[in-house]
Design an enzyme around this catalytic site. Structure first.
Site, mmCIF file in Angstrom:
data_model
loop_
_atom_site.group_PDB
_atom_site.id
_atom_site.type_symbol
_atom_site.label_atom_id
_atom_site.label_comp_id
_atom_site.label_asym_id
_atom_site.label_seq_id
_atom_site.Cartn_x
_atom_site.Cartn_y
_atom_site.Cartn_z
ATOM 1 N N ILE A 215 29.129 42.621 36.505
ATOM 2 C CA ILE A 215 29.954 42.310 35.319
ATOM 3 C C ILE A 215 30.887 41.132 35.600
ATOM 4 C CG2 ILE A 215 31.557 43.232 33.583
ATOM 5 C CD1 ILE A 215 28.844 44.671 33.580
ATOM 6 N N LYS B 36 44.045 53.715 29.007
ATOM 7 C CA LYS B 36 44.706 52.419 28.820
ATOM 8 C C LYS B 36 43.847 51.490 27.967
ATOM 9 C CE LYS B 36 44.253 49.162 32.091
ATOM 10 N NZ LYS B 36 43.819 47.809 31.710
ATOM 11 N N ASN B 37 42.558 51.413 28.310
ATOM 12 C CA ASN B 37 41.715 50.415 27.644
ATOM 13 C C ASN B 37 41.315 50.802 26.220
ATOM 14 O OD1 ASN B 37 41.996 48.801 29.814
ATOM 15 N ND2 ASN B 37 39.938 49.143 30.642
ATOM 16 N N ASP C 261 34.884 49.054 36.537
ATOM 17 C CA ASP C 261 36.262 49.485 36.813
ATOM 18 C C ASP C 261 36.332 50.634 37.816
ATOM 19 O OD1 ASP C 261 37.171 47.536 35.126
ATOM 20 O OD2 ASP C 261 37.634 48.869 33.456
ATOM 21 N N CYS D 2 41.701 35.162 36.149
ATOM 22 C CA CYS D 2 42.501 36.196 36.783
ATOM 23 C C CYS D 2 41.809 36.607 38.072
ATOM 24 C CB CYS D 2 42.716 37.389 35.863
ATOM 25 S SG CYS D 2 41.249 38.366 35.652
ATOM 26 N N ASP E 218 34.996 32.494 25.266
ATOM 27 C CA ASP E 218 34.112 31.744 24.363
ATOM 28 C C ASP E 218 33.424 32.645 23.340
ATOM 29 O OD1 ASP E 218 32.855 32.793 26.695
ATOM 30 O OD2 ASP E 218 31.037 31.657 26.260
ATOM 31 N N LEU E 219 33.043 33.861 23.730
ATOM 32 C CA LEU E 219 32.313 34.733 22.802
ATOM 33 C C LEU E 219 33.239 35.288 21.724
ATOM 34 C CD1 LEU E 219 29.998 36.537 25.398
ATOM 35 C CD2 LEU E 219 29.448 34.626 23.882
ATOM 36 N N ARG F 85 45.656 39.958 29.781
ATOM 37 C CA ARG F 85 44.547 39.321 29.056
ATOM 38 C C ARG F 85 44.260 39.978 27.712
ATOM 39 N NH1 ARG F 85 41.065 35.927 31.052
ATOM 40 N NH2 ARG F 85 39.563 36.734 29.581
ATOM 41 N N ARG G 220 50.517 49.212 36.083
ATOM 42 C CA ARG G 220 49.882 48.690 34.870
ATOM 43 C C ARG G 220 48.834 49.662 34.335
ATOM 44 N NH1 ARG G 220 47.109 43.255 35.372
ATOM 45 N NH2 ARG G 220 46.683 43.920 33.269
ATOM 46 N N ARG H 20 36.660 34.932 33.518
ATOM 47 C CA ARG H 20 36.844 35.693 32.292
ATOM 48 C C ARG H 20 37.094 34.806 31.068
ATOM 49 N NH1 ARG H 20 40.466 40.873 33.271
ATOM 50 N NH2 ARG H 20 39.243 41.662 31.546
HETATM 51 C C1 EPZ Z 1 37.315 45.050 29.363
HETATM 52 O O1 EPZ Z 1 37.616 43.696 29.665
HETATM 53 C C2 EPZ Z 1 38.285 45.892 30.148
HETATM 54 N N1 EPZ Z 1 39.660 45.570 29.768
HETATM 55 C C3 EPZ Z 1 38.101 45.662 31.647
HETATM 56 O O2 EPZ Z 1 38.960 46.528 32.346
HETATM 57 C C4 EPZ Z 1 36.649 45.996 32.008
HETATM 58 O O3 EPZ Z 1 36.430 45.705 33.367
HETATM 59 C C5 EPZ Z 1 35.684 45.181 31.145
HETATM 60 O O4 EPZ Z 1 35.980 45.390 29.725
HETATM 61 C C6 EPZ Z 1 34.229 45.528 31.368
HETATM 62 O O5 EPZ Z 1 34.036 46.890 31.126
HETATM 63 C C7 EPZ Z 1 40.225 46.196 28.752
HETATM 64 O O6 EPZ Z 1 39.620 46.985 28.056
HETATM 65 C C8 EPZ Z 1 41.653 45.893 28.477
HETATM 66 P P1 EPZ Z 1 34.194 41.941 28.817
HETATM 67 P P2 EPZ Z 1 36.990 42.515 28.817
HETATM 68 O O7 EPZ Z 1 34.478 41.006 27.700
HETATM 69 O O8 EPZ Z 1 36.817 42.972 27.427
HETATM 70 C C9 EPZ Z 1 32.044 37.889 30.112
HETATM 71 C C10 EPZ Z 1 40.655 47.071 33.888
HETATM 72 O O9 EPZ Z 1 40.730 47.087 35.129
HETATM 73 N N2 EPZ Z 1 32.612 37.256 28.913
HETATM 74 O O10 EPZ Z 1 33.379 43.159 28.501
HETATM 75 O O11 EPZ Z 1 37.802 41.314 29.065
HETATM 76 C C11 EPZ Z 1 33.109 38.284 31.146
HETATM 77 O O12 EPZ Z 1 33.504 37.172 31.934
HETATM 78 C C12 EPZ Z 1 39.998 45.931 33.159
HETATM 79 O O13 EPZ Z 1 41.150 47.963 33.185
HETATM 80 C C13 EPZ Z 1 32.226 35.968 28.593
HETATM 81 O O14 EPZ Z 1 31.424 35.334 29.281
HETATM 82 O O15 EPZ Z 1 35.564 42.363 29.513
HETATM 83 C C14 EPZ Z 1 32.387 39.357 31.917
HETATM 84 O O16 EPZ Z 1 31.538 38.758 32.850
HETATM 85 C C15 EPZ Z 1 39.585 44.822 34.074
HETATM 86 N N3 EPZ Z 1 32.765 35.378 27.476
HETATM 87 C C16 EPZ Z 1 31.542 40.052 30.843
HETATM 88 O O17 EPZ Z 1 31.463 39.126 29.752
HETATM 89 C C17 EPZ Z 1 33.650 36.025 26.668
HETATM 90 O O18 EPZ Z 1 34.108 35.442 25.669
HETATM 91 C C18 EPZ Z 1 32.120 41.351 30.317
HETATM 92 O O19 EPZ Z 1 33.494 41.146 29.988
HETATM 93 C C19 EPZ Z 1 34.034 37.349 26.997
HETATM 94 C C20 EPZ Z 1 33.492 37.945 28.133
#
Ligand code: EPZ
Length: 429
Positions: free
Chosen positions: A338, A22-23, A316, A126, A134-135, A102, A408, A131
């Site tokens: 995470i 999915k991801n 995950d 969520c 900003d980055l 998201r 989902r 989540r």
């Molecule tokens: C991806 O989410 C996955 N989603 C998530 O899977 C997964 O848990 C996550 O990566 C971590 O591996 C998809 O691929 C669709 P991140 P993502 O940006 O990209 C912080 C599932 O169940 N952060 O790597 O949204 C954030 O809050 C889902 O399939 C910021 O601070 O995750 C987190 O603490 C859930 N600012 C950390 O970084 C930002 O702008 C990592 O999040 C972006 C992220």
């Protein structure tokens, strides 16, 4: 609303085919916005999130065609989808759609790269944490775009196009790295992405972009270099196997006991999770056909695990591991690094008899002899499937509510488990 009833106590034996990830499928589908030519994706899982993203992309002007079932295909083999963004008719991604998934926020990168502007709803928090994005916005600003926030929407403008830049992420972010990749491939000049996410889904997206004509090196490592090109073309790409689905079923077999071949699974995508299962006393054997998971007789040993970006133990799979460890012979320590609020499953696992204490970002799981079925529900898909794993080993019936979370992210969950002997059925309505 559909529910799933599980009568626990049956071991799992047989073969489970692993679906496309999915991801990986979601960002690959979004990459179709980068070209007016056709992007054909194979092994796309049949999931509610994929269907929703097709709607969202359709809103921007992406036509799609889903190839019919071929002889020999079952509902458990992925579908092929042709996506064609001949012209982008709308650069707005509305709240009603983005708030439901998201990852749809990630359209922002390709829309700005191709059209010079995008207006995308902020996704909001969520069930697993705040989540922020900003980055992702920092990336676009570094590429020379202006970013304004107004009435819940992010308005990103780069009328003279994006310019390559050096980006160093302060923390590893999958969505941030996808955004940097999809924005930089059409930006002018060179982009260097440091502290990039090494997740296999990032590397899969990069492989597809390269086939579309992008010039990318280093994807799958923490430094990615992109030389911008003027345009991208169409291609065909097969989505890689789902490592989270693989790990989930491996934990289900570890939980119930039995012997299952996870067909098509690739061990290098989830080595850390396989190592944890081995420590727990589960037999793991790798072959060309996939990964065979076996537990007969011996109990489950406790482990000490911290979630980390790839190649570490994935967040995950944290909920699923917690379900498994609820029956271990001793106390397991699980630290979630995470997401700050990803312990929503703890209370529901407790309803089945699990003994779990929370202390900040650490959960201590005291293994119990037996779990007992109960009605449960969860607030995200990985939490929901952790309840399924616990239910498979619980005495009596468990009713898992809010099944739409499972739909989902897990293709054909009931039939995959049922064919291995689980007593599981969906109750509609
Ligand atoms: C991806 O989410 C996955 N989603 C998530 O899977 C997964 O848990 C996550 O990566 C971590 O591996 C998809 O691929 C669709 P991140 P993502 O940006 O990209 C912080 C599932 O169940 N952060 O790597 O949204 C954030 O809050 C889902 O399939 C910021 O601070 O995750 C987190 O603490 C859930 N600012 C950390 O970084 C930002 O702008 C990592 O999040 C972006 C992220």
């Amino acid at each position: 609303m559909d529910r799933i009833r599980i009568t626990g106590g049956e071991p799992l034996n047989g073969t489970i085919p692993v679906s496309g990830a999915k991801n990986a499928a979601l960002p690959l589908m979004i990459a179709s916005l980068l070209t007016e030519e056709t992007l054909e994706l194979h092994n796309v899982p049949r999931l509610a999130d994929v269907a929703l993203l097709l709607r969202i992309l359709g809103n921007h002007g992406v036509d799609h065609a889903i190839a019919g079932k071929r002889p020999g295909q079952t509902a458990e083999t992925g579908q092929s989808i042709r996506l064609k963004a001949g012209s982008i008719i709308d650069t707005v991604a509305p709240y009603e759609l983005v708030s439901r998934m998201r990852a749809s926020f990630w359209v922002v990168g390709p829309l700005v790269a191709r059209m010079g502007e995008a207006r995308v709803s902020l996704p909001g928090g969520c069930a697993i944490g705040t989540r922020p994005v900003d980055l992702l916005l920092m990336v676009l600003e570094r590429f020379g775009a202006t970013v304004d926030i107004d009435a819940g929407y992010v308005l990103v403008r780069a009328p003279r196009g994006l310019k390559g830049a050096e980006i160093s992420f302060p923390k590893v972010t999958v969505g941030g790295t996808h955004t940097a990749l999809m924005a930089s491939v059409l930006a002018e000049g060179t982009t260097v992405i440091d502290n990039a996410a090494c997740e296999p889904e990032v590397a899969d997206l990069a492989q597809c972009l390269i086939k579309m004509g992008a010039r990318i090196t280093g994807a799958g490592t923490s430094q990615i270099v992109v030389e911008g090109v003027a345009r991208l073309g169409g291609t065909e790409h097969t989505v890689l196997p789902d490592r989270i689905e693989t790990g989930t079923y491996a934990m289900a077999v570890a939980m119930t006991g039995g012997d299952v071949l996870l067909e098509g699974a690739q061990p290098h995508l989830l080595q850390s999770a396989l190592d944890v299962l081995t420590q727990a006393g589960v037999e793991i054997a790798v072959s060309n056909a996939g990964i065979r998971v076996k537990r007969n007789g011996a109990g489950i040993s406790p482990v000490d695990v911290t979630t980390e970006p790839f190649p570490g133990f994935p967040t995950d799979l944290q909920a699923q591991l917690m379900a498994l460890m609820s029956r271990a012979k001793g106390t397991t320590r699980i630290r979630e690094t995470i997401f700050e609020n990803r312990f929503m499953h703890v209370q529901e696992l407790a309803r089945l008899g699990a003994r779990i204490r929370l202390d900040g970002d650490v959960a201590y799981v005291d293994g119990v002899e037996r779990l007992k079925g109960a009605p449960v529900m969860a607030t995200d898909l990985r939490a929901s499937v952790s309840l399924v794993i616990a239910a498979l080993a619980a005495e009596g019936d468990t009713m898992v509510n809010r099944v739409y979370h499972l739909d989902r992210g897990f293709e054909a969950l009931e039939s995959k488990l049922a064919r291995c002997g689980a007593r599981i059925e969906r109750i509609s309505g």
